[in-house]
Design a protein around this motif. Structure first.
Motif, PDB file in Angstrom:
ATOM      1  N   GLU A 179      32.408  40.132  44.153  1.00 21.37           N
ATOM      2  CA  GLU A 179      31.257  40.204  45.058  1.00 21.37           C
ATOM      3  C   GLU A 179      31.593  41.037  46.295  1.00 21.37           C
ATOM      4  OE1 GLU A 179      28.804  36.130  45.143  1.00 21.37           O
ATOM      5  OE2 GLU A 179      30.960  35.834  45.341  1.00 21.37           O
ATOM      6  N   ALA A 180      32.815  40.853  46.798  1.00 21.97           N
ATOM      7  CA  ALA A 180      33.212  41.500  48.058  1.00 21.97           C
ATOM      8  C   ALA A 180      33.605  42.962  47.885  1.00 21.97           C
ATOM      9  CB  ALA A 180      34.357  40.721  48.699  1.00 21.97           C
ATOM     10  N   GLY A 181      33.550  43.448  46.637  1.00 19.91           N
ATOM     11  CA  GLY A 181      33.865  44.861  46.417  1.00 19.91           C
ATOM     12  C   GLY A 181      35.347  45.158  46.392  1.00 19.91           C
ATOM     13  N   ILE A 182      36.168  44.105  46.213  1.00 21.54           N
ATOM     14  CA  ILE A 182      37.608  44.357  46.100  1.00 21.54           C
ATOM     15  C   ILE A 182      38.116  43.881  44.726  1.00 21.54           C
ATOM     16  CG2 ILE A 182      38.096  44.436  48.574  1.00 21.54           C
ATOM     17  CD1 ILE A 182      39.151  41.537  48.371  1.00 21.54           C
ATOM     18  N   GLY A 183      37.239  44.043  43.734  1.00 21.89           N
ATOM     19  CA  GLY A 183      37.605  43.705  42.363  1.00 21.89           C
ATOM     20  C   GLY A 183      38.801  44.507  41.853  1.00 21.89           C
ATOM     21  N   PHE A 184      39.039  45.661  42.490  1.00 19.79           N
ATOM     22  CA  PHE A 184      40.183  46.490  42.064  1.00 19.79           C
ATOM     23  C   PHE A 184      41.522  45.802  42.326  1.00 19.79           C
ATOM     24  CE2 PHE A 184      39.203  47.617  46.440  1.00 19.79           C
ATOM     25  CZ  PHE A 184      40.451  47.644  47.045  1.00 19.79           C
ATOM     26  N   THR A 185      41.523  44.746  43.139  1.00 19.35           N
ATOM     27  CA  THR A 185      42.776  44.022  43.401  1.00 19.35           C
ATOM     28  C   THR A 185      43.046  42.958  42.336  1.00 19.35           C
ATOM     29  OG1 THR A 185      41.733  42.253  44.714  1.00 19.35           O
ATOM     30  CG2 THR A 185      42.436  44.230  45.917  1.00 19.35           C
ATOM     31  N   VAL A 186      42.099  42.757  41.421  1.00 22.34           N
ATOM     32  CA  VAL A 186      42.224  41.669  40.439  1.00 22.34           C
ATOM     33  C   VAL A 186      42.801  42.219  39.139  1.00 22.34           C
ATOM     34  CG1 VAL A 186      41.001  39.908  39.125  1.00 22.34           C
ATOM     35  CG2 VAL A 186      40.259  40.457  41.451  1.00 22.34           C
ATOM     36  N   LYS A 187      43.984  41.723  38.769  1.00 20.37           N
ATOM     37  CA  LYS A 187      44.610  42.143  37.514  1.00 20.37           C
ATOM     38  C   LYS A 187      44.580  40.935  36.575  1.00 20.37           C
ATOM     39  CE  LYS A 187      45.102  46.236  38.879  1.00 20.37           C
ATOM     40  NZ  LYS A 187      45.738  46.502  40.108  1.00 20.37           N
ATOM     41  N   LEU A 188      43.588  40.953  35.681  1.00 18.80           N
ATOM     42  CA  LEU A 188      43.383  39.782  34.808  1.00 18.80           C
ATOM     43  C   LEU A 188      44.490  39.619  33.768  1.00 18.80           C
ATOM     44  CD1 LEU A 188      39.508  40.033  34.334  1.00 18.80           C
ATOM     45  CD2 LEU A 188      40.754  38.293  35.647  1.00 18.80           C
ATOM     46  N   ASP A 189      45.335  40.632  33.606  1.00 20.69           N
ATOM     47  CA  ASP A 189      46.445  40.482  32.651  1.00 20.69           C
ATOM     48  C   ASP A 189      47.660  39.825  33.309  1.00 20.69           C
ATOM     49  OD1 ASP A 189      46.914  42.621  34.278  1.00 20.69           O
ATOM     50  OD2 ASP A 189      47.552  44.000  32.690  1.00 20.69           O
ATOM     51  N   THR A 190      47.493  39.335  34.546  1.00 17.58           N
ATOM     52  CA  THR A 190      48.551  38.519  35.150  1.00 17.58           C
ATOM     53  C   THR A 190      48.037  37.088  35.257  1.00 17.58           C
ATOM     54  OG1 THR A 190      47.817  38.882  37.439  1.00 17.58           O
ATOM     55  CG2 THR A 190      49.351  40.492  36.528  1.00 17.58           C
ATOM     56  N   GLU A 191      48.960  36.151  35.470  1.00 18.78           N
ATOM     57  CA  GLU A 191      48.582  34.734  35.606  1.00 18.78           C
ATOM     58  C   GLU A 191      48.574  34.369  37.083  1.00 18.78           C
ATOM     59  OE1 GLU A 191      47.495  32.437  33.602  1.00 18.78           O
ATOM     60  OE2 GLU A 191      47.563  33.831  31.906  1.00 18.78           O
ATOM     61  N   PHE A 192      47.423  34.033  37.611  1.00 20.33           N
ATOM     62  CA  PHE A 192      47.376  33.628  39.019  1.00 20.33           C
ATOM     63  C   PHE A 192      46.291  32.579  39.207  1.00 20.33           C
ATOM     64  CE2 PHE A 192      44.513  37.243  38.545  1.00 20.33           C
ATOM     65  CZ  PHE A 192      43.370  36.824  39.203  1.00 20.33           C
ATOM     66  N   VAL A 193      46.386  31.856  40.299  1.00 20.43           N
ATOM     67  CA  VAL A 193      45.400  30.828  40.616  1.00 20.43           C
ATOM     68  C   VAL A 193      44.030  31.496  40.763  1.00 20.43           C
ATOM     69  CG1 VAL A 193      44.668  29.127  42.335  1.00 20.43           C
ATOM     70  CG2 VAL A 193      47.098  29.356  41.765  1.00 20.43           C
ATOM     71  N   GLY A 194      43.086  31.068  39.943  1.00 13.29           N
ATOM     72  CA  GLY A 194      41.739  31.644  39.995  1.00 13.29           C
ATOM     73  C   GLY A 194      41.484  32.671  38.904  1.00 13.29           C
ATOM     74  N   ARG A 195      42.513  32.990  38.125  1.00 12.74           N
ATOM     75  CA  ARG A 195      42.365  34.023  37.107  1.00 12.74           C
ATOM     76  C   ARG A 195      41.267  33.714  36.101  1.00 12.74           C
ATOM     77  NH1 ARG A 195      43.122  36.594  32.218  1.00 12.74           N
ATOM     78  NH2 ARG A 195      42.570  34.585  31.346  1.00 12.74           N
ATOM     79  N   ASP A 196      41.275  32.470  35.574  1.00  9.19           N
ATOM     80  CA  ASP A 196      40.312  32.136  34.519  1.00  9.19           C
ATOM     81  C   ASP A 196      38.882  32.200  35.040  1.00  9.19           C
ATOM     82  OD1 ASP A 196      42.527  31.820  33.013  1.00  9.19           O
ATOM     83  OD2 ASP A 196      42.430  29.625  32.861  1.00  9.19           O
ATOM     84  N   ALA A 197      38.708  31.711  36.254  1.00  5.81           N
ATOM     85  CA  ALA A 197      37.360  31.764  36.865  1.00  5.81           C
ATOM     86  C   ALA A 197      36.928  33.219  37.044  1.00  5.81           C
ATOM     87  CB  ALA A 197      37.368  31.037  38.199  1.00  5.81           C
ATOM     88  N   LEU A 198      37.862  34.050  37.496  1.00  5.15           N
ATOM     89  CA  LEU A 198      37.507  35.456  37.737  1.00  5.15           C
ATOM     90  C   LEU A 198      37.270  36.209  36.434  1.00  5.15           C
ATOM     91  CD1 LEU A 198      39.751  36.339  40.807  1.00  5.15           C
ATOM     92  CD2 LEU A 198      37.259  36.142  40.719  1.00  5.15           C
ATOM     93  N   GLU A 199      37.942  35.774  35.366  1.00  2.00           N
ATOM     94  CA  GLU A 199      37.686  36.399  34.065  1.00  2.00           C
ATOM     95  C   GLU A 199      36.230  36.148  33.653  1.00  2.00           C
ATOM     96  OE1 GLU A 199      40.155  36.929  30.015  1.00  2.00           O
ATOM     97  OE2 GLU A 199      39.724  34.849  30.549  1.00  2.00           O
TER      98      GLU A 199
END
Lengths: 127, 365
Positions: free
Chosen positions: B255-275
């Protein structure tokens, strides 16, 4: 830092000045106020012919960082506004008591000016 | 609680700065004039005291794993001397904070990181790191060094020349988003080149006690938080606590336009929700806009459609010193997010026409 506070004017606690000539009161904001606000980038003023009541908000001055209401020093009808401020709001910073004036009011009761602060009282307030 | 003060509070005061509270710190907001400071950074160079930013140091055998699990980006991609922008999210994928992570030279053969949380969040962030480290049984040392380090940002097209002159080592090989150890007037500093304002720029992390020596080594316009806001907004950068706020305006990186910081191929808190968010798409997005009518948009003003129905909120707004036009950021439904779309911003009760623009608002660098 010391600020200019011309003696012949009256002042509001909210940092407007008022200068009366033959029943017409010219209004602006003080040197201290323009310095506090920083770069003025926008001024919103009433229309000529509008009626104002003493201490009511009549417009807005905005700097890059802040928004501030403007309050009427006296009641009366707006007889002139400084349209130069629409294109050059920085005049408020450059010359707050001169070219940066905002409006003129035909005062319905010039005695209202006596309720305002003198230059000395205003200087005490901002000291 | 008393405000924390940057190491050069007295020096800034003597220089005539005005101060404001930001994130629990008493920081300079303006030295001369926001317009002058803004122009200096766009045209020449300016220096910001950003000592209110946090500094957290992480090292040990599991430092990389810990950093990767608590930030959205892929920390394992960093070589020594690289840096990276990332979000810190909760289980729901909501941004808690954004941060820059530096990979420092290894300590005792272990990967070592320094990351920079926003002002006032360092203690909570440190706690979060320690709690998760303990919960996951990871071996890493986490130190909050906010009180030990000052931080300055030298920004602007001329910053490279200024830094070259002030730094003893050659900085010719330091590229964008790279960092290295340097010496300024005999003081060892960690220097990154991340561009705090959207201009080319260098950030220095240095011992608190040496702040005056390093600050004085750069002969350029001192700048306050006011110019930071106008410069960053023109660059389209989000401001924590304003363009996202974990408590009052929770947002995902998408939403905030910083989706480029999200690497879904890593494991992090919030990953599943963001996927899930990434797959389903967002309902609202942060957009840049310009006011067409006279007026200035400000944080908190309503955004409406042409039928006066409230569709969103302004998160940042100002009169752009470079464009001499009123610009802002705000969240709107995605159907209003395309550049060229018009909507309205309610400025003190009056409806003003606005048009969505592509960010950054200006070309920088």
């Amino acid at each position: 830092m010391s600020f200019e506070t011309p003696e012949e004017r009256r002042y509001l606690e909210s940092h407007e000045w008022a200068l009366e000539t033959d029943g017409t009161v010219r209004v602006g904001i003080t040197d201290f106020a323009q310095d506090e606000l920083g770069d003025v980038v926008f001024v919103e003023l009433p229309d000529e012919g509008d009626d104002l009541t003493q201490e009511d908000a009549f417009g807005v001055v905005e700097s890059i960082k802040a928004v501030s209401d403007l309050y009427a020093p006296v009641s009366g009808e707006v007889t002139a506004i400084n349209e130069d401020l629409f294109d050059a709001p920085e005049l408020v910073n450059d010359d707050p008591y001169g070219d940066g004036w905002m409006l003129e009011i035909e005062a319905s009761d010039t005695d209202e000016l006596d309720e305002l602060l003198t230059a000395e009282e205003y200087e005490d307030q901002i000291a | 609680m008393p405000l924390q003060t940057p190491p050069l509070r007295g020096i800034h005061d003597e220089r005539g700065a005005k101060f404001t509270e930001f994130g629990g710190w008493d920081m300079p907001v303006e030295f001369d004039s926001i317009r002058e400071e803004h122009a200096a950074v766009r045209e020449d160079a300016g220096i910001f005291d950003v000592s209110h930013m946090g500094e957290i140091h992480v090292t040990g055998p599991d430092a990389t794993t810990l950093m990767n699990r608590l930030t959205t980006n892929d920390v394992s991609a960093l070589e020594v001397g690289d840096s990276q922008y990332a979000a810190i999210t909760d289980e729901e994928g909501v941004i808690i904070d954004d941060t820059v992570i530096y990979r420092l030279p290894d300590e005792d053969g272990e990967a070592t990181y320094l990351f920079v949380p926003n002002a006032g969040t360092d203690e909570a962030t440190h706690e979060r790191w320690v709690e998760h480290r303990n919960e996951w049984g990871l071996e890493a040392t986490v130190d909050n060094r906010t009180d030990e380090y000052a931080m300055f940002a030298v920004q602007g097209p001329d910053s490279g020349n200024l830094v070259t002159e002030a730094v003893e080592e050659s900085i010719a090989d330091v590229g964008r988003f790279e960092a290295t150890d340097v010496t300024v007037e005999g003081v060892e500093c960690w220097m990154g080149r991340t561009g705090y304002t959207g201009e080319d720029g260098y950030e220095f992390v240095l011992p608190w006690s040496e702040a005056e020596t390093v600050w004085s080594a750069f002969d350029c316009q001192p700048c306050g938080l006011g110019a930071r806001d106008t410069l960053r907004l023109e660059a389209g950068f989000v401001l924590a606590g304003q363009d996202f706020d974990y408590e009052s305006d929770p947002r995902t990186p998408y939403e905030a336009g910083i989706g480029f910081t999200v690497k879904l191929d890593t494991e992090f808190v919030g990953r599943d929700a963001l996927e899930r968010v990434e797959a389903e798409g967002v309902e609202e997005k942060l957009v840049g806009f310009r006011l067409i009518d006279r007026g200035i948009p400000r944080h908190g003003y309503d955004i409406t459609n042409t039928e006066s129905r409230v569709i969103g909120t302004v998160t940042s707004g100002t009169m752009s010193p470079t464009l001499e036009a009123p610009i802002g950021l705000g969240y709107v439904p995605v159907e209003y997010a395309e550049p060229g779309t018009t909507f309205r911003v309610v400025v003190r009760g009056r409806s003003k026409k606005a048009r969505v623009e592509t960010t950054p608002f200006i070309d920088t660098k």
